[in-house]
Scaffold this active site. Structure first.
Site, mmCIF file in Angstrom:
data_model
loop_
_atom_site.group_PDB
_atom_site.id
_atom_site.type_symbol
_atom_site.label_atom_id
_atom_site.label_comp_id
_atom_site.label_asym_id
_atom_site.label_seq_id
_atom_site.Cartn_x
_atom_site.Cartn_y
_atom_site.Cartn_z
ATOM 1 C CE LYS A 147 -0.522 0.051 5.047
ATOM 2 N NZ LYS A 147 -1.472 0.024 6.175
ATOM 3 C CE1 TYR B 270 12.707 32.389 2.329
ATOM 4 C CE2 TYR B 270 12.611 29.995 2.283
ATOM 5 C CZ TYR B 270 12.461 31.219 1.646
ATOM 6 O OH TYR B 270 12.069 31.261 0.331
#
Length: 373
Positions: free
Chosen positions: A46, A270
């Site tokens: 999955k 940043y």
């Protein structure tokens, strides 16, 4: 030797994931040591095989001793069918009642646990003439999906007495395989139900990865294994005596796209969460949080460059991150390796207080995958 086998692979970026197929084969051999002879093995693929590429890995998984595959949804199963994967495939998650016929069309087995599922199976049979293949899911304590243990015996018998379904198995899922006591509570509920119904010819499966590697549940004849296929360990209970020798499949790599000097006191990225102490040499690689590397790992992780360990510095940005490579002989185009067999993603998960399952699935977002041996 490297094999690039994906037709839609894009190598117009200097960042990629390598998936070692040989390690997959090795892991399955290790897992098989913990599975009794004659017991079937279901490989869980999955979430695109936990981000590793379900379509690409399914043939190797099956050729290495896995009997059938498990997916989370019908769509995942259909993708495998389109890729000519012809083994038995079980949809482990909840299937919408309106989609049962789609599962029949794709020759998928589905998990059922409600009256609505029984009705939908009857309607699908009436329209197609094909009996839907089903496994009954019992909720023994996960409290996610499944028929309750109070109603399970009646539900199982109703399904068995229906002439429009092909009942193939009954299963449950362990919520705390790492806890012997909690697991025993679930097993007691499971055994109480199973002892009251006819299970001849059915697949009975309880153990997930941790359960497969830790417990021998009497009467079961199939195991479900997911994360261990990909070389990552679940949380084991104290009772486990021998842990398998698992090897991670994934390596995460990027090429240096910029090198420059940062002077003493200057910030990087940043918000300047990193400031240079002394003059430092900073390299940039084009991997960021949009590629699945969490921003919360900023200033906490290390990577390899030309035989040296280098520290990631500054906030990880959407598309790029920086490393302090001071003292390392490096140039544009050199490869920085963030993950490999020596640096497992488990290190990242511990830093973030989460599990390796979550982080490994994120790496499939937009990084091209290269399959190697």
């Amino acid at each position: 030797m490297k094999n690039i086998r994906q037709t839609n692979i894009s190598m117009h970026r200097d960042a990629w994931v390598e998936v070692n197929v040989s390690n997959l084969e090795h892991n399955i051999k290790e897992i098989r040591k913990h599975v009794p002879d004659g017991t079937k093995l279901l490989g869980v693929v999955k979430a695109d095989a936990y981000g590793h590429g379900a379509v690409m890995l399914a043939p190797t998984i099956l050729a290495s001793g896995v009997d059938m595959l498990g997916v989370a949804s019908i769509d995942e199963g259909v993708d495998l069918r389109r890729a000519k994967i012809n083994c038995e495939i079980l949809v482990l998650g909840a299937v919408p009642v309106w989609a049962v016929e789609s599962a029949v069309d794709a020759d998928l087995s589905i998990s059922i646990f409600s009256k609505g599922h029984i009705t939908a199976c009857r309607q699908a049979f009436e329209r197609t003439g094909i009996k839907p293949k089903v496994h009954i899911k019992i909720d023994t304590g996960m409290n996610r999906i499944g028929v309750s243990t109070d109603d399970a015996v009646e539900f199982i018998k109703e399904v068995q007495n229906s002439d429009f379904v092909n009942l193939q198995g009954i299963f449950t899922h362990l919520a705390m395989a790492e806890s012997i006591d909690e697991t025993q509570k679930q097993l007691d509920k499971w055994n109480k139900v199973i002892s009251q119904v006819d299970t001849k010819g059915l697949l009975l499966h309880v153990q997930n990865t941790a359960g497969t590697l830790s417990y021998n549940v009497q009467g079961t004849n199939m195991r479900r294994v997911g994360i261990a296929l990909y070389g990552l360990a679940p949380e084991y209970p104290p009772c486990i005596k021998e842990k398998p020798d698992l090897k991670p499949l994934i390596s995460l790599k990027g090429r240096i796209v910029n090198i420059h000097e940062v002077k003493d006191g200057e910030g990087v990225s940043y918000s300047y969460t990193y400031r240079a102490k002394g003059n430092r040499i900073i390299a940039t690689v084009p991997i960021g949080y949009a590629d699945g590397v969490p921003r919360a790992l900023s200033n906490q992780i290390y990577a390899y460059l030309n035989g040296h360990t280098v520290r990631q510095v500054g906030n990880i940005t959407m598309d790029q991150m920086m490393f302090d490579i001071t003292g390392v002989d490096a140039q544009f185009g050199d490869i920085i390796t963030l993950l490999n067999e020596q640096v497992s993603i488990g290190i990242w998960s511990k830093l973030l207080g989460t599990i390796n399952y979550e982080l490994i699935c994120r790496l499939k977002v937009r990084l091209p995958r290269i399959y190697t041996r």
